[in-house]
Design an enzyme around this catalytic site. Sequence first.
Site, PDB file in Angstrom:
ATOM      1  N   GLU A   1      -7.167  -7.819  30.529  1.00 54.49           N
ATOM      2  CA  GLU A   1      -7.519  -6.546  31.130  1.00 54.49           C
ATOM      3  C   GLU A   1      -9.027  -6.453  31.262  1.00 54.49           C
ATOM      4  O   GLU A   1      -9.765  -7.252  30.689  1.00 54.49           O
ATOM      5  CB  GLU A   1      -6.932  -5.369  30.350  1.00 54.49           C
ATOM      6  CG  GLU A   1      -7.356  -5.277  28.905  1.00 54.49           C
ATOM      7  CD  GLU A   1      -6.521  -4.265  28.103  1.00 54.49           C
ATOM      8  OE1 GLU A   1      -5.298  -4.213  28.288  1.00 54.49           O
ATOM      9  OE2 GLU A   1      -7.096  -3.541  27.298  1.00 54.49           O
TER      10      GLU A   1
ATOM     11  N   HIS B   1      -7.556   1.724  25.912  1.00 50.68           N
ATOM     12  CA  HIS B   1      -8.041   0.747  24.948  1.00 50.68           C
ATOM     13  C   HIS B   1      -9.562   0.857  24.856  1.00 50.68           C
ATOM     14  O   HIS B   1     -10.242   0.913  25.882  1.00 50.68           O
ATOM     15  CB  HIS B   1      -7.708  -0.678  25.396  1.00 50.68           C
ATOM     16  CG  HIS B   1      -6.278  -1.051  25.121  1.00 50.68           C
ATOM     17  ND1 HIS B   1      -5.676  -2.104  25.752  1.00 50.68           N
ATOM     18  CD2 HIS B   1      -5.354  -0.538  24.290  1.00 50.68           C
ATOM     19  CE1 HIS B   1      -4.432  -2.210  25.316  1.00 50.68           C
ATOM     20  NE2 HIS B   1      -4.210  -1.263  24.433  1.00 50.68           N
TER      21      HIS B   1
END
Lengths: 289, 376
Positions: free
Chosen positions: A210, A247
Site C-alpha cells: 500500500e 493505517h
Amino acid sequence: MIVRKTDRVLVLGITGRQGAFWTEKMLACGTRVVGGVNPKKAGETQSGVPVFASPAAAQAAVGFDVAVMFIPPAAAREAAVAAIEAGAKLLVVLTEHIPQQDVMRIHAAAARGGTRIVGPNTAGLVTPGECFVGIMPAFNERVFRPGRVGVVSRSGSLGTLVCLELTRAGLGQSAFIGIGGDPMLGTTTRDAVAALDRDPGTDAVVIVGEIGGAMEEEAAEYAALMKKPVAAFIAGAAAPPGRKMGHAGAIVMGDRGSYASKRRALESAGVAVVDTPAEIPTALRRRLP
Amino acid sequence: MNFEEHAAKTCILAAAGIATPQGRLCRTPAEAAAAVAAIGAAVVKAQVPAGKRGKAGGIRRADTAEEAETAAGAILGMAIAGHAVERVLVEARAAIAREFYAAVLPDVAGRCPMVLFSTEGGMEIEEVAAARPEAIRRRRVDIESGFAIADARAMLYGLGLGPDVDAAVAAVLVKLYDAYRRFDAELLEINPLALLADGRIVALDCKFVLDDAALYRQGEIAAAGAGERLTELEAKGAASGLKFIQLEGDVGVLANGAGLTMTTMDVIRHCGGRPANFLEIGGEAYTKSEAALGLVLANPGVKSLVVNFCGAFARTDVMAEGVVKAWEALKPKIPVFFSIHGTGEDQAVALVRERLGIEPYERMEDAVRAAVEAAR
C-alpha cells in the site's frame, strides 16, 4: 517468519475476549498453543492451556518459541519486552496504535535479545494446512488452502481478499506473512519476500502493498534478483495525498510513498503489478512454468 | 497532531529550556501594533499548522506600530494551505550571525530516533537534502541509552563552529532530543536555529508533531495542538471513533480495514467511478458499522453504495447486522451492492438476503462495477 505446526506458541493476554476467541481458533487449526499469560490468572487454564504469570514463567514451565500479543497499546511495550527477555524467537505484535517511541523501544529490546518482530499492527501469520498465529480467518477453507504461492501483506483485510482469490483460482497458499500496517515494522516487505524466496514450499510470491513508506521499493530491489515469479497489488492509487489512510503507515508526502513510485520500482524489477486483486492469479499463472 | 509555531515554542521549547525571541500572540492589527510598540522591531508571522508560510506571504517585517498594524491586517484572514489565519505571532527581531537547522525524527530503517543538524538553516531541509546531502549531519540514537553532550559534540565535529558556539549548539541538541522523548514527538524541528550577533542561540521557528498514538499520556499539551481540519461529517466520525475522509465522488464506500477500504476506492476509480469517502471500520471499530453507514449516507454526494467486507479479525456477521439495522432505520433511496467474505460470511450473507432482499456479489469487482454504473 513462516510459522510451523511444531512451533510452540504463547498467547499474551489469553484470557481477554479476543485472546480467548482467537486461542480457540488457533488450537482448532492445529497451532501448538502451549500456554498463555495473565499475571492475575496464573495457575488457571484457558481453552485447556495453562495460564502463567509472565513469559519467563511460561518459558521455565513449558517452553515457547513464538509469542503473540493480545494486549492494548498502553501496555504493549512492557508485555513485548517481557516476552523478548524470556527468549521469544518470534514475537507477533497484533496491537495497533502503540506510541511510536514505545515501538522503537520494543525494536531495541528485540535487537538485543535476538528476537524477530512481526508487526506492530499485523493480522498475523498463516501456513495453510499447518497452523496460524494471529487474527486471520485461517479456518475458512474458501480463503485459505494449502498451495505453493507465498503472500506478503501489510493489510489483514486485503490480504484475506487476495488469499481468497488465490484459493478460488485453485492455487492456494504456501504461507501468508502479514507484516503490519504501522510505519516502523520489525519485518519488512523485503524480509518477508526473501523468506518466501528461500522457502522450498513456495513457487511464486504475491506482494500486497500500500501507499506510504519505501518498503515496496526496497522489496523491488530484491525481487529483481529472484527466479520465482512475483506479482503485486498496491492499494491506495485513488487515495488523496497528505492524509493518513487508516493505517498509520499509509500516507503520501510529496512523491515519497506514492503509488506511482512503487508501481514504477516493482515493474522495472520485472514484477507483474495488477490493477485489481482479482487479476493476481492470472498474472501469476502467466509466469509460472 | 500538528502544533502551530507559538504553541510549539511555549509548550515544548520553553519546557526544554531552549531560548526563543520575545513574542506575543495577537488576534487583531491593533494588538499587533501594541506588541511592536512594546517589544520594538519585529516580525509578524501567520499562525497555521502548515509549512511554507513565508512563500505564501504570511511572514512580514514590522519596524513600527503602524507597520505592524498593516502587516497584521494583511496576514489575518489570509488562507495558507487551506487554513484561515486567525492569529499572528509578533516576535522581536535581532541581528542574526548564522542560521542552523536542528531536528529529531524517527529513522524507519534504523527503527530508532535520529538527530539531524546542518549549518545551512533557514531554507527547506528537503531542498538542502536534495542539493547538498553532505551538508546534513545525521546521528542515530540508541533509545535506551539516550543522546548525551558527547554524542552531540561528535555530530558537530569538524564543522568549525568555534568552542563557544559548539558547546551552545551541543546543549541545544541534547535539550531538543530530551524534549522529543518527553513529549512523544513524531517530529521536533527548529529551522532556523539562529546564532545571534551577540552570541546567543535562539530558535526562530519550531515545528512539533505529536504522535497521535501517545495522546493518552500527553494530555497536558494535547489541548494546545491544532488537530486536523475536518469537515462536519469527518468531525462527527472522529467523535464516534471512526476514521472518515470525505471525498468529491458519488460512490459511497463501507469496508473493513484500511487496506481493503483503499482497494475498494481504487477499484471504483479503475471502473471509471469516483469514491465519495474513505471510511475504515477495521480493528475494534468493526462493531460500529451502524454509525458508519449513517456517516456514508449523510454525505450529500452519494448516489450508490458499495459494502465490501473481507473479515479476518472483523466479523462480517456483526458488521452486516449493523448495516442491516441502519438500512432499515434510515431507509435510504440509493442502491447498495454487497460483497462479503471471511469470518462469519454465511450468517452475514443470509442476513442481507433475508432482511434486505439483496443478493451479495461473489466478487468485489462486480459489486463495485454495479455501484459505479448505478451512480451514473
